[in-house]
Scaffold this motif. Structure first.
Motif, PDB file in Angstrom:
ATOM      1  N   SER A 115       0.843  -1.214   0.000  1.00 46.39           N
ATOM      2  CA  SER A 115       0.000   0.000   0.000  1.00 46.39           C
ATOM      3  C   SER A 115       0.863   1.244   0.000  1.00 46.39           C
ATOM      4  CB  SER A 115      -0.912   0.018   1.235  1.00 46.39           C
ATOM      5  OG  SER A 115      -1.776  -1.088   1.226  1.00 46.39           O
ATOM      6  N   THR A 116       1.957   1.199   0.736  1.00 48.56           N
ATOM      7  CA  THR A 116       2.857   2.356   0.788  1.00 48.56           C
ATOM      8  C   THR A 116       3.416   2.646  -0.606  1.00 48.56           C
ATOM      9  OG1 THR A 116       3.428   1.768   3.054  1.00 48.56           O
ATOM     10  CG2 THR A 116       4.904   3.298   1.931  1.00 48.56           C
ATOM     11  N   THR A 117       3.701   1.597  -1.366  1.00 44.39           N
ATOM     12  CA  THR A 117       4.209   1.799  -2.729  1.00 44.39           C
ATOM     13  C   THR A 117       3.176   2.555  -3.561  1.00 44.39           C
ATOM     14  OG1 THR A 117       5.546  -0.202  -2.580  1.00 44.39           O
ATOM     15  CG2 THR A 117       5.042   0.597  -4.804  1.00 44.39           C
ATOM     16  N   LEU A 118       1.894   2.155  -3.477  1.00 44.07           N
ATOM     17  CA  LEU A 118       0.858   2.864  -4.247  1.00 44.07           C
ATOM     18  C   LEU A 118       0.758   4.321  -3.790  1.00 44.07           C
ATOM     19  CD1 LEU A 118      -2.125   0.350  -4.676  1.00 44.07           C
ATOM     20  CD2 LEU A 118       0.005   0.525  -5.949  1.00 44.07           C
ATOM     21  N   LYS A 119       0.749   4.519  -2.466  1.00 42.60           N
ATOM     22  CA  LYS A 119       0.622   5.898  -1.950  1.00 42.60           C
ATOM     23  C   LYS A 119       1.804   6.758  -2.388  1.00 42.60           C
ATOM     24  CE  LYS A 119      -1.328   4.264   2.293  1.00 42.60           C
ATOM     25  NZ  LYS A 119      -1.104   4.195   3.730  1.00 42.60           N
ATOM     26  N   ALA A 120       2.988   6.158  -2.395  1.00 42.54           N
ATOM     27  CA  ALA A 120       4.179   6.931  -2.791  1.00 42.54           C
ATOM     28  C   ALA A 120       4.109   7.263  -4.287  1.00 42.54           C
ATOM     29  CB  ALA A 120       5.452   6.158  -2.461  1.00 42.54           C
ATOM     30  N   TYR A 180      -6.359   6.149  -8.622  1.00 41.49           N
ATOM     31  CA  TYR A 180      -5.995   5.350  -7.443  1.00 41.49           C
ATOM     32  C   TYR A 180      -7.240   5.027  -6.628  1.00 41.49           C
ATOM     33  CZ  TYR A 180      -4.148   4.908  -2.618  1.00 41.49           C
ATOM     34  OH  TYR A 180      -3.874   4.509  -1.330  1.00 41.49           O
ATOM     35  N   VAL A 181      -7.453   3.754  -6.343  1.00 44.74           N
ATOM     36  CA  VAL A 181      -8.537   3.333  -5.452  1.00 44.74           C
ATOM     37  C   VAL A 181      -7.904   2.786  -4.171  1.00 44.74           C
ATOM     38  CG1 VAL A 181     -10.536   1.833  -5.129  1.00 44.74           C
ATOM     39  CG2 VAL A 181     -10.024   2.735  -7.406  1.00 44.74           C
ATOM     40  N   PRO A 182      -7.990   3.550  -3.062  1.00 43.36           N
ATOM     41  CA  PRO A 182      -7.314   3.129  -1.835  1.00 43.36           C
ATOM     42  C   PRO A 182      -7.982   1.917  -1.194  1.00 43.36           C
ATOM     43  CG  PRO A 182      -8.614   5.101  -1.435  1.00 43.36           C
ATOM     44  CD  PRO A 182      -8.716   4.817  -2.906  1.00 43.36           C
ATOM     45  N   GLU A 183      -7.247   1.323  -0.263  1.00 40.71           N
ATOM     46  CA  GLU A 183      -7.746   0.128   0.420  1.00 40.71           C
ATOM     47  C   GLU A 183      -9.078   0.407   1.131  1.00 40.71           C
ATOM     48  OE1 GLU A 183      -4.606  -1.394   2.860  1.00 40.71           O
ATOM     49  OE2 GLU A 183      -5.489  -3.384   2.961  1.00 40.71           O
ATOM     50  N   ASP A 184      -9.227   1.612   1.704  1.00 42.40           N
ATOM     51  CA  ASP A 184     -10.485   1.906   2.437  1.00 42.40           C
ATOM     52  C   ASP A 184     -11.573   2.453   1.502  1.00 42.40           C
ATOM     53  OD1 ASP A 184      -9.903   4.544   1.892  1.00 42.40           O
ATOM     54  OD2 ASP A 184      -9.529   5.125   3.962  1.00 42.40           O
ATOM     55  N   LEU A 238      -5.027   2.152 -13.704  1.00 39.53           N
ATOM     56  CA  LEU A 238      -5.672   2.059 -12.398  1.00 39.53           C
ATOM     57  C   LEU A 238      -4.747   1.417 -11.375  1.00 39.53           C
ATOM     58  CD1 LEU A 238      -9.131   0.677 -13.642  1.00 39.53           C
ATOM     59  CD2 LEU A 238      -8.343   3.051 -13.539  1.00 39.53           C
ATOM     60  N   LEU A 239      -4.676   2.038 -10.207  1.00 39.09           N
ATOM     61  CA  LEU A 239      -3.955   1.458  -9.078  1.00 39.09           C
ATOM     62  C   LEU A 239      -5.006   0.998  -8.080  1.00 39.09           C
ATOM     63  CD1 LEU A 239      -1.149   4.078  -8.269  1.00 39.09           C
ATOM     64  CD2 LEU A 239      -1.201   2.383 -10.059  1.00 39.09           C
ATOM     65  N   LEU A 240      -5.110  -0.297  -7.876  1.00 38.84           N
ATOM     66  CA  LEU A 240      -6.188  -0.841  -7.048  1.00 38.84           C
ATOM     67  C   LEU A 240      -5.587  -1.557  -5.843  1.00 38.84           C
ATOM     68  CD1 LEU A 240      -8.234  -2.450  -9.988  1.00 38.84           C
ATOM     69  CD2 LEU A 240      -8.576  -0.190  -8.973  1.00 38.84           C
ATOM     70  N   ASP A 241      -5.943  -1.086  -4.645  1.00 35.08           N
ATOM     71  CA  ASP A 241      -5.383  -1.682  -3.431  1.00 35.08           C
ATOM     72  C   ASP A 241      -6.381  -2.665  -2.821  1.00 35.08           C
ATOM     73  OD1 ASP A 241      -3.896  -2.327  -1.225  1.00 35.08           O
ATOM     74  OD2 ASP A 241      -3.486  -0.257  -0.627  1.00 35.08           O
ATOM     75  N   GLU A 242      -6.116  -3.935  -2.986  1.00 34.75           N
ATOM     76  CA  GLU A 242      -6.935  -5.032  -2.454  1.00 34.75           C
ATOM     77  C   GLU A 242      -8.429  -4.857  -2.746  1.00 34.75           C
ATOM     78  OE1 GLU A 242      -5.849  -7.093   0.927  1.00 34.75           O
ATOM     79  OE2 GLU A 242      -3.935  -6.070   1.217  1.00 34.75           O
ATOM     80  N   PRO A 243      -8.787  -4.814  -4.029  1.00 35.28           N
ATOM     81  CA  PRO A 243     -10.194  -4.576  -4.379  1.00 35.28           C
ATOM     82  C   PRO A 243     -11.140  -5.675  -3.897  1.00 35.28           C
ATOM     83  CG  PRO A 243      -8.923  -5.184  -6.340  1.00 35.28           C
ATOM     84  CD  PRO A 243      -7.933  -4.944  -5.229  1.00 35.28           C
ATOM     85  N   THR A 244     -10.629  -6.853  -3.588  1.00 28.50           N
ATOM     86  CA  THR A 244     -11.534  -7.951  -3.205  1.00 28.50           C
ATOM     87  C   THR A 244     -11.585  -8.178  -1.704  1.00 28.50           C
ATOM     88  OG1 THR A 244      -9.829  -9.679  -3.287  1.00 28.50           O
ATOM     89  CG2 THR A 244     -10.940  -9.134  -5.363  1.00 28.50           C
ATOM     90  N   GLU A 245     -10.857  -7.357  -0.942  1.00 26.31           N
ATOM     91  CA  GLU A 245     -10.734  -7.597   0.491  1.00 26.31           C
ATOM     92  C   GLU A 245     -12.100  -7.588   1.188  1.00 26.31           C
ATOM     93  OE1 GLU A 245      -8.630  -4.563   2.564  1.00 26.31           O
ATOM     94  OE2 GLU A 245      -8.139  -5.870   4.253  1.00 26.31           O
ATOM     95  N   GLY A 246     -12.387  -8.648   1.895  1.00 22.34           N
ATOM     96  CA  GLY A 246     -13.601  -8.722   2.707  1.00 22.34           C
ATOM     97  C   GLY A 246     -14.874  -8.956   1.917  1.00 22.34           C
ATOM     98  N   LEU A 247     -14.785  -9.271   0.620  1.00 27.39           N
ATOM     99  CA  LEU A 247     -15.997  -9.423  -0.191  1.00 27.39           C
ATOM    100  C   LEU A 247     -16.346 -10.896  -0.395  1.00 27.39           C
ATOM    101  CD1 LEU A 247     -15.365  -6.688  -2.914  1.00 27.39           C
ATOM    102  CD2 LEU A 247     -16.440  -6.463  -0.667  1.00 27.39           C
TER     103      LEU A 247
END
Ligand SMILES: Nc1ncnc2c1ncn2[C@@H]1O[C@H](COP(=O)(O)OP(=O)(O)OP(=O)(O)O)[C@@H](O)[C@H]1O
Ligand SMILES: [Mg+2]
Length: 243
Positions: free
Chosen positions: A54-59, A93-97, A165-174
């Motif tokens: 995630s830090t890599t995407l944010k940077a 960018y689509v963040p994890e939250d 697109l930068l997608l951070d864990e798009p499937t998390e919790g689904l």
């Protein structure tokens, strides 16, 4: 030649990250990350919790200001560009939250960001790709399911005209059925020529979309392999991911 022309290299890479370092306060988290994404490619960053994905995407998108190294987007060095100019290069960018505004409706969430490029998705195109969102247009952000929030977050970046697109864990919790829907949407975008950098813990999902994978460990890219060779790399993948 303008100053900009001298820093722009034309090649097939939408992203070229070189020796990227990043810090949270005093804490040095990325230690020289190197990797690239070609146009039309889906590339994943895999790695354990806390590896630095995630830090890599944010940077890359400049949300972490304390950084060093080089981030070329579409051949343009972005380390010193204001974030609006970076968005103008077509990165979304689509963040994890997922960053959905709880007290705004689906429609308001969609209309909030500017269409930074003229070729952004229209509402009609968005509803073709995400029919669920049309049915939920007047619902507030905090009434949406996790899957609807993820779709809304993706729709919002498509509206800007982003093609990378930068997608951070798009499937998390689904739930698995929603994961499959999101996978189908991303396949459609891939067929349309979108490039993606995907952070995933779900290797099966990543493998169904990706052309190549990178493994991130302790703030560095430590390995890379193609999706075609992933079968042979199973033992290594399991060791790095700790599964
Ligand atoms: N806001 C922050 N402030 C300080 N340290 C942070 C912050 N966010 C992350 N870190 C630290 O930076 C390192 C990398 O975190 P990062 O969130 O990039 O990992 P990740 O690979 O995305 O992990 P996960 O799979 O859990 O999402 C970790 O050691 C983490 O504790
Ligand atoms: Mg993360």
């Amino acid at each position: 030649m303008s100053a900009l022309a001298t820093t722009t290299i034309q090649d097939s890479k939408v992203l070229h990250v070189c020796d990227l370092n990043a810090w949270y306060g005093e804490s040095h988290v990325l230690h020289g990350v190197d990797f690239n994404v070609s146009r039309g490619e889906v590339v994943t960053l895999l790695g354990r919790n806390g590896a630095g994905k995630s830090t890599t995407l944010k940077a890359i998108v400049g949300l972490l200001r304390t950084r060093k190294g080089s981030v070329l987007i579409e051949g343009t060095e972005t380390m010193n560009l204001p974030s609006r100019r970076v968005a103008g290069l077509g990165i979304g960018y689509v963040p994890e939250d997922r960053g959905i505004y709880a007290t705004l409706t689906v429609q308001e969430n969609l209309m909030l960001p500017p269409q930074v490029r003229p070729d952004g998705f229209s509402l009609e195109q968005i509803f073709n790709l995400f029919p669920n969102l049309k049915a939920r247009l007047t619902s507030y952000g905090d009434r949406l399911s996790g899957g609807e929030q993820q779709m809304l977050a993706m729709a919002r970046v498509l509206r800007t005209g982003a093609k990378f697109l930068l997608l951070d864990e798009p499937t998390e919790g689904l739930a698995p059925v929603i994961v499959e829907q999101i996978g189908n949407m991303l396949q459609q975008l891939k067929r349309q020529g979108y490039s993606m950098l995907l952070v995933e813990q779900n290797f099966e999902f990543a493998q169904s979309l990706a052309d190549r994978h990178y493994i991130v460990d302790q703030g560095r890219v430590v390995d890379a392999f193609t999706a075609a060779s992933a079968d042979r790399e199973q033992a290594k993948i399991r060791r790095y991911l700790g599964v």
